[in-house]
Write an enzyme that holds these catalytic residues in place. Structure first.
Site, PDB file in Angstrom:
ATOM      1  N   LYS A   1      -4.128   1.054   9.249  1.00 16.75           N
ATOM      2  CA  LYS A   1      -5.388   0.699   8.590  1.00 16.75           C
ATOM      3  C   LYS A   1      -5.414  -0.758   8.123  1.00 16.75           C
ATOM      4  CE  LYS A   1      -5.094   3.777   5.324  1.00 16.75           C
ATOM      5  NZ  LYS A   1      -3.832   4.473   5.632  1.00 16.75           N
TER       6      LYS A   1
ATOM      7  N   ARG B 223      -9.863   8.048  -1.801  1.00 14.86           N
ATOM      8  CA  ARG B 223      -8.732   8.824  -1.307  1.00 14.86           C
ATOM      9  C   ARG B 223      -8.717  10.242  -1.876  1.00 14.86           C
ATOM     10  NH1 ARG B 223      -4.808   4.580  -0.170  1.00 14.86           N
ATOM     11  NH2 ARG B 223      -2.745   5.333   0.385  1.00 14.86           N
TER      12      ARG B 223
ATOM     13  N   ARG C 212       8.479  -0.267   9.082  1.00 18.10           N
ATOM     14  CA  ARG C 212       7.884  -1.179   8.111  1.00 18.10           C
ATOM     15  C   ARG C 212       8.773  -1.315   6.873  1.00 18.10           C
ATOM     16  NH1 ARG C 212       1.948   0.257   6.045  1.00 18.10           N
ATOM     17  NH2 ARG C 212       3.046   1.570   4.575  1.00 18.10           N
TER      18      ARG C 212
ATOM     19  N   ARG D 173       8.991  -2.389   1.468  1.00 20.58           N
ATOM     20  CA  ARG D 173       8.101  -1.769   0.478  1.00 20.58           C
ATOM     21  C   ARG D 173       8.828  -0.644  -0.234  1.00 20.58           C
ATOM     22  NH1 ARG D 173       1.976  -0.675   2.499  1.00 20.58           N
ATOM     23  NH2 ARG D 173       2.306   1.141   1.171  1.00 20.58           N
TER      24      ARG D 173
ATOM     25  N   ARG E 115       4.133  11.002   0.862  1.00 25.87           N
ATOM     26  CA  ARG E 115       2.824  10.344   1.011  1.00 25.87           C
ATOM     27  C   ARG E 115       1.998  11.006   2.106  1.00 25.87           C
ATOM     28  NH1 ARG E 115       4.128   4.669   2.344  1.00 25.87           N
ATOM     29  NH2 ARG E 115       1.916   4.231   2.140  1.00 25.87           N
TER      30      ARG E 115
HETATM   31  P1  AMP Z   1      -1.735   2.034   0.626  1.00 24.40           P
HETATM   32  O1  AMP Z   1      -1.261   0.654   0.852  1.00 24.40           O
HETATM   33  O2  AMP Z   1      -3.247   2.200   0.837  1.00 24.40           O
HETATM   34  O3  AMP Z   1      -0.971   3.067   1.382  1.00 24.40           O
HETATM   35  O4  AMP Z   1      -1.513   2.348  -0.937  1.00 24.40           O
HETATM   36  C1  AMP Z   1      -0.233   2.293  -1.510  1.00 24.40           C
HETATM   37  C2  AMP Z   1      -0.190   3.138  -2.767  1.00 24.40           C
HETATM   38  O5  AMP Z   1      -1.152   2.659  -3.717  1.00 24.40           O
HETATM   39  C3  AMP Z   1      -0.557   4.609  -2.570  1.00 24.40           C
HETATM   40  O6  AMP Z   1       0.544   5.389  -2.140  1.00 24.40           O
HETATM   41  C4  AMP Z   1      -1.002   4.993  -3.972  1.00 24.40           C
HETATM   42  O7  AMP Z   1       0.096   5.163  -4.841  1.00 24.40           O
HETATM   43  C5  AMP Z   1      -1.743   3.749  -4.416  1.00 24.40           C
HETATM   44  N1  AMP Z   1      -3.174   3.823  -4.055  1.00 24.40           N
HETATM   45  C6  AMP Z   1      -3.833   3.058  -3.148  1.00 24.40           C
HETATM   46  N2  AMP Z   1      -5.123   3.401  -3.083  1.00 24.40           N
HETATM   47  C7  AMP Z   1      -5.302   4.410  -3.967  1.00 24.40           C
HETATM   48  C8  AMP Z   1      -6.414   5.206  -4.361  1.00 24.40           C
HETATM   49  N3  AMP Z   1      -7.619   5.045  -3.797  1.00 24.40           N
HETATM   50  N4  AMP Z   1      -6.215   6.149  -5.314  1.00 24.40           N
HETATM   51  C9  AMP Z   1      -5.009   6.319  -5.884  1.00 24.40           C
HETATM   52  N5  AMP Z   1      -3.922   5.629  -5.549  1.00 24.40           N
HETATM   53  C10 AMP Z   1      -4.051   4.674  -4.599  1.00 24.40           C
END
Ligand code: AMP
Length: 188
Positions: A14, A89, A128, A134, A145
């Site tokens: 994404k 989400r 990654r 990360r 996740r």
């Molecule tokens: P991502 O890079 O989109 O995978 O986001 C990394 C982490 O940020 C996720 O595993 C969540 O802990 C947090 N996160 C990102 N977006 C959201 C959201 N919309 N609601 C809650 N937590 C989020």
């Protein structure tokens, strides 16, 4: 069609695709994950709060996330459109986004669902982890996740499917190919 959401399981690509689509459409990318990571790096209050959840692969509470997005969508650069990446989400976040957009007299035009099978996702995320280090990319956290996605985020896709605005794109293959698939899907 300039108000977009890109959604899909962790590792589907994404973030990479969002950057490319935004360049082509000339709209800003709004990635909640990126905003959290920037705040964690700076160790802001928001970052310290978020890190307790992101490190474990859990979602940051809606109260924190929703107000962050509300603030971001109040900025002028989103007037001509935006690409949301990683928000909403949860179904509760969909309701929040609806109310933010309704207040501005707008709505989402398209939801791009980027797919890939689970084995491929785990492989990419482990890769990654090595490249970017990360802290939420360890194998246990990755599997968690993916479960969180199935339980809390997949229902979001269902909500938008009922509205008839979901376009599914296969995220397998090389990056350029996937970008072209997305652009073709957006044009049709
Ligand atoms: P991502 O890079 O989109 O995978 O986001 C990394 C982490 O940020 C996720 O595993 C969540 O802990 C947090 N996160 C990102 N977006 C959201 C959201 N919309 N609601 C809650 N937590 C989020």
């Amino acid at each position: 069609m300039t108000r977009l959401l890109i959604i899909g399981p962790p590792g589907a690509g994404k973030g990479t695709q969002a950057a490319r689509i935004c360049e082509r459409l000339n709209v800003p990318a709004i990635s909640t994950g990126d905003i959290f990571r920037a705040n964690i790096k700076e160790q802001t209050e928001l970052g310290k709060e978020a890190q307790r959840y992101t490190d474990a692969g859990n979602l940051v509470p809606d109260s924190v996330t929703n107000s962050m997005v509300r603030d971001r969508l109040a900025q002028d650069d989103v007037n001509n459109g935006f690409l949301l990446d990683g928000y909403p989400r949860t179904v509760a976040q969909v309701e929040e986004l609806d109310s933010i957009l309704e207040a501005n007299g707008t709505h989402l035009d398209v939801v791009l669902l980027l797919t890939a099978d689970n084995d491929e996702l785990v492989k990419r995320l482990l890769g990654r982890a090595q490249d970017q280090g990360r802290t939420d990319d360890t194998e246990d956290v990755i599997r968690h996740r993916l479960d969180v996605y199935d339980q809390q985020t997949a229902p979001v896709v269902g909500v938008y499917e009922k509205r008839g605005i979901v376009t599914e794109v296969d995220g397998l293959g090389d990056i350029d190919q996937v970008t072209e698939r997305i652009m073709a899907a957006l044009a049709s």
